[in-house]
Design an enzyme around this catalytic site. Structure first.
Site, PDB file in Angstrom:
ATOM      1  N   HIS A  59     -20.206  11.694 -75.441  1.00 26.17           N
ATOM      2  CA  HIS A  59     -19.896  12.572 -74.298  1.00 26.17           C
ATOM      3  C   HIS A  59     -20.284  14.014 -74.628  1.00 26.17           C
ATOM      4  O   HIS A  59     -20.032  14.466 -75.740  1.00 26.17           O
ATOM      5  CB  HIS A  59     -18.387  12.477 -74.010  1.00 26.17           C
ATOM      6  CG  HIS A  59     -17.998  13.021 -72.678  1.00 26.17           C
ATOM      7  ND1 HIS A  59     -17.973  14.369 -72.409  1.00 26.17           N
ATOM      8  CD2 HIS A  59     -17.616  12.400 -71.541  1.00 26.17           C
ATOM      9  CE1 HIS A  59     -17.582  14.541 -71.147  1.00 26.17           C
ATOM     10  NE2 HIS A  59     -17.356  13.363 -70.602  1.00 26.17           N
ATOM     11  N   GLY A  76     -12.162  36.339 -75.728  1.00 23.22           N
ATOM     12  CA  GLY A  76     -12.400  36.096 -77.146  1.00 23.22           C
ATOM     13  C   GLY A  76     -13.733  36.664 -77.598  1.00 23.22           C
ATOM     14  O   GLY A  76     -14.530  37.142 -76.782  1.00 23.22           O
ATOM     15  N   PRO A  77     -13.972  36.616 -78.915  1.00 22.86           N
ATOM     16  CA  PRO A  77     -15.191  37.213 -79.473  1.00 22.86           C
ATOM     17  C   PRO A  77     -16.418  36.343 -79.207  1.00 22.86           C
ATOM     18  O   PRO A  77     -16.307  35.130 -79.112  1.00 22.86           O
ATOM     19  CB  PRO A  77     -14.886  37.257 -80.980  1.00 22.86           C
ATOM     20  CG  PRO A  77     -13.908  36.146 -81.202  1.00 22.86           C
ATOM     21  CD  PRO A  77     -13.103  36.016 -79.945  1.00 22.86           C
ATOM     22  N   PHE A 109     -19.530  32.699 -83.237  1.00 30.62           N
ATOM     23  CA  PHE A 109     -19.509  31.239 -83.375  1.00 30.62           C
ATOM     24  C   PHE A 109     -18.474  30.812 -84.405  1.00 30.62           C
ATOM     25  O   PHE A 109     -18.472  31.288 -85.543  1.00 30.62           O
ATOM     26  CB  PHE A 109     -20.917  30.760 -83.786  1.00 30.62           C
ATOM     27  CG  PHE A 109     -20.999  29.271 -83.957  1.00 30.62           C
ATOM     28  CD1 PHE A 109     -20.666  28.411 -82.906  1.00 30.62           C
ATOM     29  CD2 PHE A 109     -21.418  28.717 -85.162  1.00 30.62           C
ATOM     30  CE1 PHE A 109     -20.749  27.034 -83.063  1.00 30.62           C
ATOM     31  CE2 PHE A 109     -21.499  27.342 -85.326  1.00 30.62           C
ATOM     32  CZ  PHE A 109     -21.165  26.498 -84.265  1.00 30.62           C
ATOM     33  N   PRO A 149     -17.583  27.656 -86.437  1.00 26.69           N
ATOM     34  CA  PRO A 149     -18.181  26.342 -86.691  1.00 26.69           C
ATOM     35  C   PRO A 149     -17.173  25.182 -86.618  1.00 26.69           C
ATOM     36  O   PRO A 149     -17.554  24.065 -86.308  1.00 26.69           O
ATOM     37  CB  PRO A 149     -18.771  26.465 -88.096  1.00 26.69           C
ATOM     38  CG  PRO A 149     -18.305  27.753 -88.650  1.00 26.69           C
ATOM     39  CD  PRO A 149     -17.714  28.581 -87.557  1.00 26.69           C
ATOM     40  N   GLY A 155     -15.606  25.553 -82.315  1.00 28.70           N
ATOM     41  CA  GLY A 155     -16.514  25.735 -81.177  1.00 28.70           C
ATOM     42  C   GLY A 155     -15.925  26.657 -80.137  1.00 28.70           C
ATOM     43  O   GLY A 155     -15.334  27.684 -80.476  1.00 28.70           O
TER      44      GLY A 155
END
Ligand SMILES: [Zn+2]
Length: 622
Positions: free
Chosen positions: A83, A164-165, A168, A170, A173
């Site tokens: 998905h 939010g910032p 990324f 990891p 997500g």
């Protein structure tokens, strides 16, 4: 006191490790007042769909706990599944169930997003009804590129997160949250084992429609020949018209059939901007917000139409059922009943019950349990599996057992007479109003269908509707009045060690007292509505019921007077002079309106009664 229920359906990116899923769902269920309805893990998708409900504040808190825990226990770096997904909590929609709008649910999504961005420092995107711009409405567009493309996406200023910032993470997500309407999963059962029978009708219903055909040789659509668009000849799927150009056909579909052809084609994966000559022609289905297919269910030995209604307010189940019944009859088939998969919102079932009562020429404004029962019978909801209203319906009005109004009349009279201060005049005022409202609705329901003019018919239906609504509201107030001082009593128990604590306690006690005034004020205001409904029923109803309506008016007045007295006596401990002056003023105006209505209504009723008692002149015998 208003009854508000929100559903939340977060999808977590873990469908195989049940222990980790349980850590997340435990965090959600630990929030007081949250009811966990369903946990549905999928091994292939490696994803779990969780469903829970509660009051708005609690649901936002539980959603936050779920997102936070998922960010701690899941690692997107090693996630694979069938998905599309972008984060540990991939998508988290808020869904209105009872006493709350879609817009208010979008606000809940924004509250969750803001907190996740601030406290967990994760990027958050808003979608559907919470979206910050039209381009972000569609979930598939927001999720494009998925987790693997997220680092790049965050560098694009076009895709700056809503909260939010733009950094990324990891492991977790990004979170996508938003608001959508309740999805009703609804199956309609046929007296046939042939899946094709169900499919034939399902394709007529669904928004996506079907490949257009003409020249049917039987009642079944598939017996016709498929149509294709060709240069110079663009056949309409919904009638026998052939357009010379695609533009002409588009205008025809819009004007004659009320749909956008380009949208219909896009639902069938055809991009009209690239030209459609040579493509199959399509016929639009009857309902928007409707997905439907046919299938065979071995357990029931029956074919069913399996339907998803994505906005029951626009496309309600009863409308789809009635269309199916009509088309089934045309095909020599019978609908044996229908089935709600999972749960249905209270308002959806209530609307269905009222629809069928109207069809039957009955007043739709009868007690709620009777309306729901009529829906269950009319839709055949217990055909293939039992349908228990308390288990299948979400957002039912508060249960009445274990309360004053759950007692017998005799027990309640005994309870009032004991040497405890509650229940007292406030509860009895509310009860008087509820009984008056019941009488207003009774007089109106006895008259409905038998009135002399359309205007009278409209008036009695209005009186019946208001009588039911006010009765249900005032019945709850019987207990609310006894509990009205809870906030004040809680505040009284606060510590008073130093000056700051004393000031805090005094402030909370004052807030509690103001809250306690709200209950009798709501009773008094509702009782004016009771008097109006009873007055309306008296004027438009059956003369034989005139004294019932008069009792209704008088009981409404007793409730109103009682409510006002309880407001006034509670003002004596409130130290806010502006609040007290305003409340006294509102009470005086309410009472003045009620006195005018009382005098007029009773004078009218007494006049009618006197005329009835007047001896009729005897005819002289010849
Ligand atoms: Zn047409």
């Amino acid at each position: 006191m208003s009854h508000r229920v929100v559903e939340c359906v977060p999808n977590f990116s873990e469908g195989r490790d049940l222990a980790r899923i349980k850590v997340i769902t435990d965090a959600i269920a630990s929030v007081p007042g949250i009811r966990l309805l369903d946990v549905d893990p999928g091994a292939d998708t490696n994803r779990t769909v969780v469903t829970f409900v509660g009051a708005p504040d609690q649901v936002v808190e539980a959603a936050f706990q779920g997102v936070k825990t998922a960010a701690q226990v899941l690692d997107m770096g090693s996630h694979h599944g069938a998905h599309p997904r972008m984060g540990a909590t991939d998508v988290c929609p808020f869904v209105p169930v009872e006493g709350i709008t879609l817009e208010e649910c979008a606000e809940l999504a924004r509250r969750l997003g803001e907190r996740v961005g601030r406290e967990l420092e994760l990027p958050v995107y808003l979608y559907e009804h919470a979206a910050s711009c039209p381009e972000r409405r569609n979930l598939a567009v927001v999720r494009k590129g998925e987790y693997e493309g997220l680092a790049e996406k965050l560098k694009d200023p076009q895709w700056a997160p809503d909260f939010g910032p733009a950094r990324f993470d990891p492991r977790a997500g990004a979170l996508i949250t938003g608001a959508r309407e309740f999805l009703v999963a609804y199956n309609i059962t046929l007296n046939s084992r042939d899946k094709a029978h169900a499919t034939d009708i399902a394709f007529e219903l669904r928004e996506k429609g079907r490949v257009a055909r003409r020249g049917q040789t039987s009642a079944f659509y598939s017996s016709g020949k498929e149509l294709r668009y060709a240069e110079g000849c663009f056949p309409c799927g919904n009638c026998g018209f052939d357009a010379a150009t695609f533009g002409e056909l588009e205008a025809h579909c819009r004007d004659q059939h009320g749909y956008e052809l380009r949208h219909l084609l896009s639902l069938n994966d055809i991009d009209a901007s690239r030209g459609v000559a040579g493509q199959k022609a399509y016929k639009a289905g009857l309902f928007t917000f409707c997905k439907a297919i046919g299938w065979y269910v071995d357990t029931y030995k029956r074919a069913q139409l399996s339907i998803n209604l994505t906005n029951y307010k626009v496309t309600p189940p009863q409308a789809v059922l009635e269309a199916t019944r009509r088309m089934a009859a045309e095909r020599g088939l019978v609908v044996t009943g229908s089935e709600i998969v999972g749960l249905v919102p209270f308002q959806a079932l209530l609307a269905a019950g009222r629809f069928y009562l109207k069809q039957q020429g009955k007043s739709p404004f009868i007690p709620v349990p009777d309306v729901l029962e009529n829906a269950v019978f009319s839709m055949g909801l217990a055909d293939v599996a039992p349908f228990e209203i308390d288990k299948k319906v979400l957002g039912l009005p508060r249960r009445l057992e274990q309360s004053l109004v759950g007692m017998t009349c005799a027990d309640l009279a005994d309870e009032v007479s004991r040497d405890t201060p509650a229940p007292g005049g406030g509860s009895i005022a509310a009860l008087a109003g509820a009984l008056g409202a019941g009488l207003a609705s009774m007089v109106a329901n006895l008259a409905q269908g038998r009135t002399r003019t359309a205007q009278d018919e409209e008036a009695v239906l209005l009186a019946a509707e208001q009588g039911q609504r006010l009765k249900d509201q005032l019945i709850l107030a019987v207990d609310d009045d006894t509990n009205a001082f809870n906030a004040y009593m809680e505040a009284r128990r606060l510590p008073q060690g130093n000056a700051a604590e004393k000031a805090e306690r005094e402030g909370r006690m004052q807030d509690g007292l103001k809250l306690a005034v709200e209950v009798p004020w709501a009773t008094a205001s509702a009782c004016l509505g009771v008097m109006r409904a009873a007055d309306l029923a008296m004027a438009s109803g059956n003369p034989a019921s005139i004294t019932d309506a008069m009792v209704g008016v008088q009981m409404g007045f007793a409730g109103l007077r009682g409510g006002i007295w309880n407001v006034l006596i509670n003002l004596k401990d409130i130290t806010d002079p502006a609040f007290n002056a305003d409340m006294r003023d509102r009470c005086a105006r309410l009472l003045a309106d009620a006195q005018v209505l009382l005098e007029r209504a009773l004078a009218y009723g007494d006049g009618k009664l006197a005329a009835m008692l007047e001896p009729k002149p005897r005819k002289e015998k010849a």
